[in-house]
Design an enzyme around this catalytic site. Structure first.
Site, PDB file in Angstrom:
ATOM      1  N   GLN A 160       0.770  -1.107  -0.036  1.00 18.34           N
ATOM      2  CA  GLN A 160      -0.015  -0.161   0.026  1.00 18.34           C
ATOM      3  C   GLN A 160       0.931   1.261   0.013  1.00 18.34           C
ATOM      4  O   GLN A 160       1.463   1.624   0.989  1.00 18.34           O
ATOM      5  CB  GLN A 160      -0.888  -0.136   1.336  1.00 18.34           C
ATOM      6  N   GLY A 161       0.998   2.046  -1.220  1.00 23.60           N
ATOM      7  CA  GLY A 161       1.796   2.902  -1.068  1.00 23.60           C
ATOM      8  C   GLY A 161       1.295   4.354  -1.089  1.00 23.60           C
ATOM      9  O   GLY A 161       0.823   5.127  -2.170  1.00 23.60           O
TER      10      GLY A 161
ATOM     11  N   SER B 276       1.773   6.522   2.350  1.00 24.64           N
ATOM     12  CA  SER B 276       2.588   7.663   2.916  1.00 24.64           C
ATOM     13  C   SER B 276       3.958   8.109   2.114  1.00 24.64           C
ATOM     14  O   SER B 276       4.582   7.239   1.428  1.00 24.64           O
ATOM     15  CB  SER B 276       3.125   7.010   4.248  1.00 24.64           C
TER      16      SER B 276
ATOM     17  N   SER C 144       4.632  -1.238   3.736  1.00 27.50           N
ATOM     18  CA  SER C 144       5.090  -2.492   4.587  1.00 27.50           C
ATOM     19  C   SER C 144       5.152  -3.398   3.265  1.00 27.50           C
ATOM     20  O   SER C 144       4.276  -3.586   2.512  1.00 27.50           O
ATOM     21  CB  SER C 144       3.829  -2.616   5.344  1.00 27.50           C
TER      22      SER C 144
ATOM     23  N   GLU D 133      -9.338  -1.507   7.033  1.00 25.99           N
ATOM     24  CA  GLU D 133      -8.232  -1.635   7.908  1.00 25.99           C
ATOM     25  C   GLU D 133      -8.720  -1.738   9.343  1.00 25.99           C
ATOM     26  O   GLU D 133      -7.842  -2.025  10.161  1.00 25.99           O
ATOM     27  CB  GLU D 133      -7.841  -0.040   7.830  1.00 25.99           C
TER      28      GLU D 133
ATOM     29  N   GLU E 164      -3.035  10.030  18.141  1.00 31.60           N
ATOM     30  CA  GLU E 164      -3.557  11.572  18.258  1.00 31.60           C
ATOM     31  C   GLU E 164      -4.601  11.823  17.165  1.00 31.60           C
ATOM     32  O   GLU E 164      -5.513  12.473  17.681  1.00 31.60           O
ATOM     33  CB  GLU E 164      -2.234  12.467  18.125  1.00 31.60           C
TER      34      GLU E 164
HETATM   35  C1  LIG Z   1       4.907  -0.296  11.277  1.00 31.94           C
HETATM   36  C2  LIG Z   1       4.416   0.632  10.199  1.00 31.94           C
HETATM   37  C3  LIG Z   1       3.990   0.332   8.868  1.00 31.94           C
HETATM   38  C4  LIG Z   1       3.418   1.237   7.895  1.00 31.94           C
HETATM   39  N1  LIG Z   1       3.069   0.745   6.887  1.00 31.94           N
HETATM   40  C5  LIG Z   1       2.460   1.526   6.060  1.00 31.94           C
HETATM   41  C6  LIG Z   1       2.273   1.309   4.579  1.00 31.94           C
HETATM   42  O1  LIG Z   1       2.405  -0.087   4.234  1.00 31.94           O
HETATM   43  N2  LIG Z   1       1.806   2.047   3.740  1.00 31.94           N
HETATM   44  C7  LIG Z   1       1.615   3.322   4.038  1.00 31.94           C
HETATM   45  O2  LIG Z   1       1.305   4.281   3.055  1.00 31.94           O
HETATM   46  N3  LIG Z   1       2.082   3.799   5.181  1.00 31.94           N
HETATM   47  C8  LIG Z   1       2.669   2.929   6.125  1.00 31.94           C
HETATM   48  N4  LIG Z   1       2.861   3.412   7.360  1.00 31.94           N
HETATM   49  C9  LIG Z   1       2.869   4.996   7.672  1.00 31.94           C
HETATM   50  C10 LIG Z   1       1.878   5.382   8.717  1.00 31.94           C
HETATM   51  O3  LIG Z   1       0.737   5.264   7.981  1.00 31.94           O
HETATM   52  C11 LIG Z   1       2.089   6.769   8.850  1.00 31.94           C
HETATM   53  O4  LIG Z   1       3.617   6.561   9.677  1.00 31.94           O
HETATM   54  C12 LIG Z   1       1.259   7.436   9.796  1.00 31.94           C
HETATM   55  O5  LIG Z   1       0.168   7.665   8.994  1.00 31.94           O
HETATM   56  C13 LIG Z   1       1.850   8.550  10.362  1.00 31.94           C
HETATM   57  O6  LIG Z   1       2.433   9.520   9.364  1.00 31.94           O
HETATM   58  P1  LIG Z   1       3.752  10.233   9.680  1.00 31.94           P
HETATM   59  O7  LIG Z   1       4.712   9.120  10.111  1.00 31.94           O
HETATM   60  O8  LIG Z   1       4.019  11.153   8.503  1.00 31.94           O
HETATM   61  O9  LIG Z   1       3.630  10.971  11.128  1.00 31.94           O
HETATM   62  P2  LIG Z   1       3.151  12.543  11.036  1.00 31.94           P
HETATM   63  O10 LIG Z   1       1.698  12.740  10.436  1.00 31.94           O
HETATM   64  O11 LIG Z   1       4.301  13.504  10.690  1.00 31.94           O
HETATM   65  O12 LIG Z   1       2.886  12.643  12.530  1.00 31.94           O
HETATM   66  C14 LIG Z   1       3.894  12.921  13.495  1.00 31.94           C
HETATM   67  C15 LIG Z   1       3.377  13.112  14.892  1.00 31.94           C
HETATM   68  O13 LIG Z   1       2.536  14.313  14.734  1.00 31.94           O
HETATM   69  C16 LIG Z   1       1.103  13.933  15.250  1.00 31.94           C
HETATM   70  N5  LIG Z   1       0.083  14.668  14.547  1.00 31.94           N
HETATM   71  C17 LIG Z   1       0.104  14.854  13.184  1.00 31.94           C
HETATM   72  N6  LIG Z   1      -0.862  15.699  12.701  1.00 31.94           N
HETATM   73  C18 LIG Z   1      -1.695  15.809  14.065  1.00 31.94           C
HETATM   74  C19 LIG Z   1      -2.827  16.651  14.228  1.00 31.94           C
HETATM   75  N7  LIG Z   1      -3.809  17.110  13.198  1.00 31.94           N
HETATM   76  N8  LIG Z   1      -3.181  16.469  15.576  1.00 31.94           N
HETATM   77  C20 LIG Z   1      -2.487  16.063  16.539  1.00 31.94           C
HETATM   78  N9  LIG Z   1      -1.256  15.296  16.485  1.00 31.94           N
HETATM   79  C21 LIG Z   1      -0.877  15.368  15.025  1.00 31.94           C
HETATM   80  C22 LIG Z   1       1.085  12.594  14.997  1.00 31.94           C
HETATM   81  O14 LIG Z   1       0.032  11.834  15.757  1.00 31.94           O
HETATM   82  C23 LIG Z   1       2.550  11.988  15.399  1.00 31.94           C
HETATM   83  O15 LIG Z   1       2.385  11.769  16.833  1.00 31.94           O
HETATM   84  C24 LIG Z   1       3.565   2.606   8.362  1.00 31.94           C
HETATM   85  C25 LIG Z   1       3.861   2.979   9.407  1.00 31.94           C
HETATM   86  C26 LIG Z   1       4.361   2.133  10.537  1.00 31.94           C
HETATM   87  C27 LIG Z   1       4.962   2.556  11.925  1.00 31.94           C
END
Ligand SMILES: Cc1cc2nc3c(=O)[nH]c(=O)nc-3n(C[C@H](O)[C@H](O)[C@H](O)COP(=O)(O)OP(=O)(O)OC[C@H]3O[C@@H](n4cnc5c(N)ncnc54)[C@H](O)[C@@H]3O)c2cc1C
Length: 387
Positions: A127-128, A130, A168, A251, A370
């Site tokens: 799933q692409g 992020s 992933s 999901e 969050e």
């Molecule tokens: C084990 C694992 C597997 C994953 N697999 C996939 C996958 O297969 N495909 C894919 O596309 N993605 C995948 N992801 C990515 C995942 O979907 C993102 O990490 C997640 O959506 C958070 O985005 P970010 O990492 O950019 O953090 P950010 O969005 O930058 O957030 C950083 C921090 O800020 C907080 N924050 C952000 N916005 C707000 C707000 N408006 N209010 C309050 N707090 C806020 C968040 O809660 C977090 O604590 C995976 C992540 C993990 C850890």
């Protein structure tokens, strides 16, 4: 096929499965990388055999190669396999999330061709969504799909350029459900299109990322002028946001049921290894209570899905409960097996350590805690806009 009959047939088949000994392997793998490889291989093999025996086809619609029936049957299948250590809940989750989406969004003949390959373990998909600067705020994604000839409505192909991250299983994947920008950035969610991309297309580079627990479960994926035919668009052009939103119910339903089976099994394992004293009873009780709370909620969600209801923002509660249950389970393991997570060298300790470290990701993947709390506050409790 009703659930009780299916459950009995599945268990009877698994109990009699002559191949089981070569597939079930609860021993600890030497490294986290070996462990992940083994879990992927094991899951694909059992799914292949169950598909061939027809038991893997229940719960999927007939138009996609299945035998029909309630999604409860798929929930039962995954939970049984996970409880027997025959399948990995993370590998199953990708199927539970992406197959229904493709069944809904792809032309019927393509779905009939593609989906059985995924559900039978013949293929792995990823799933692409992020990107390095786009996680919670998915509408800001920048990976671009430019229509060949300029007009997205009539283009025969798109050229994809950009990067995804945290994808992933990308290094195992044959295909990727990709979200890409097909209009100006300021159009945000209104100018995103979903594609089903073959991972061996020229221009795709996968760079696995090592997690803190040593596994390389996810990867960076680079798209350098990858040509994707227009018939690989899923849903409407510029309708990618709608598709992403439709993924949500998947999901948060069957794959949570599989995860619950995993957590229950770990609680049982922990109970066997923990000392028999009041402190252990208290910590274990908290973990089992959290898992059971999640189970009660998830069961209701599954039954709503099976009844054809549309699942929505209320599933953020399920996601928060998954996080609470997984953290409680592995917090209990750390508390009750002193030094195991931090120091011990033996193979069993290595598994507890890997899984403890992985459990810390549960408040991030699939939507952070969050963000789920924001959704609960704004959309379920009507507490007003974000400050
Ligand atoms: C084990 C694992 C597997 C994953 N697999 C996939 C996958 O297969 N495909 C894919 O596309 N993605 C995948 N992801 C990515 C995942 O979907 C993102 O990490 C997640 O959506 C958070 O985005 P970010 O990492 O950019 O953090 P950010 O969005 O930058 O957030 C950083 C921090 O800020 C907080 N924050 C952000 N916005 C707000 C707000 N408006 N209010 C309050 N707090 C806020 C968040 O809660 C977090 O604590 C995976 C992540 C993990 C850890």
């Amino acid at each position: 096929m009703d659930l009780a009959r299916y459950r009995a047939a599945l268990r009877a088949w698994l109990d009699a499965d002559a191949d089981a000994d070569t597939v079930a392997d609860t021993g600890a793998a030497p490294t986290a990388a070996d462990d992940l490889n083994r879990r992927v291989v094991r899951t694909r093999r059992i799914l292949g055999r169950l598909w061939a025996a027809d038991l893997g086809r229940w719960g999927w619609p007939e138009r996609a190669g299945g035998l029909g029936g309630s999604p409860l049957l798929r929930a039962e299948l995954g939970a049984t396999l996970v409880a027997r250590d025959l399948a990995d809940p993370g590998v199953l989750a990708m199927i539970e999330v992406l197959a229904p989406t493709v069944i809904e969004a792809a032309p019927a003949d393509r779905a009939a061709e593609w989906v059985p390959r995924l559900c039978s373990g013949a293929e792995v998909w990823c799933q692409g969504f992020s990107e390095p600067a786009t996680g919670s705020d998915l509408a800001a994604l920048t990976c671009r799909a430019t229509p060949v000839g300029g007009d997205p409505a009539t283009a025969s192909a798109f050229v994809v350029r950009g990067q995804k991250v945290w994808t992933s299983l990308a290094q195992y994947a044959d295909r990727c459900v990709l979200l890409a920008r097909t209009g100006p950035p300021e159009a945000r969610h209104r100018a995103i299109t979903a594609f089903l991309v073959d991972m061996d297309d020229p221009g795709i580079t996968v760079a696995p990322i090592e997690m803190v627990n040593g596994a390389r479960e996810f990867a960076e994926v680079f798209f350098d002028d990858v040509v994707v035919p227009a018939d690989r668009v899923l849903g409407a052009r510029d309708g990618g946001w709608d598709l992403a939103m439709r993924i949500l119910p998947y999901e948060r339903s069957t794959c949570f049921w599989h995860r619950i089976a995993y957590l229950e099994q770990r609680c049982t394992r922990l109970a066997a290894a923990a000392p028999a004293d009041d402190r252990a009873a208290l910590a274990l009780g908290e973990a089992v209570g959290a898992v059971h709370t999640l189970r009660a909620r998830s069961r209701a969600t599954l039954h709503r899905l099976a009844a054809g209801e549309t699942l929505g923002p209320e599933t953020s509660v399920d996601k928060l409960l998954v996080a609470a249950a997984e953290l409680a389970t592995f917090d209990a393991a750390r508390a009750l097996l002193p030094g195991t997570v931090e120091l011990a060298d033996d193979p069993v300790a290595a598994v507890w350590r890997r899984e403890y470290l992985y459990s810390r990701a549960v408040t991030v993947y699939g939507g952070t805690a969050e963000i789920q709390r924001n959704i609960v506050a704004r959309r379920l409790l009507d507490l007003g806009p974000e400050g």
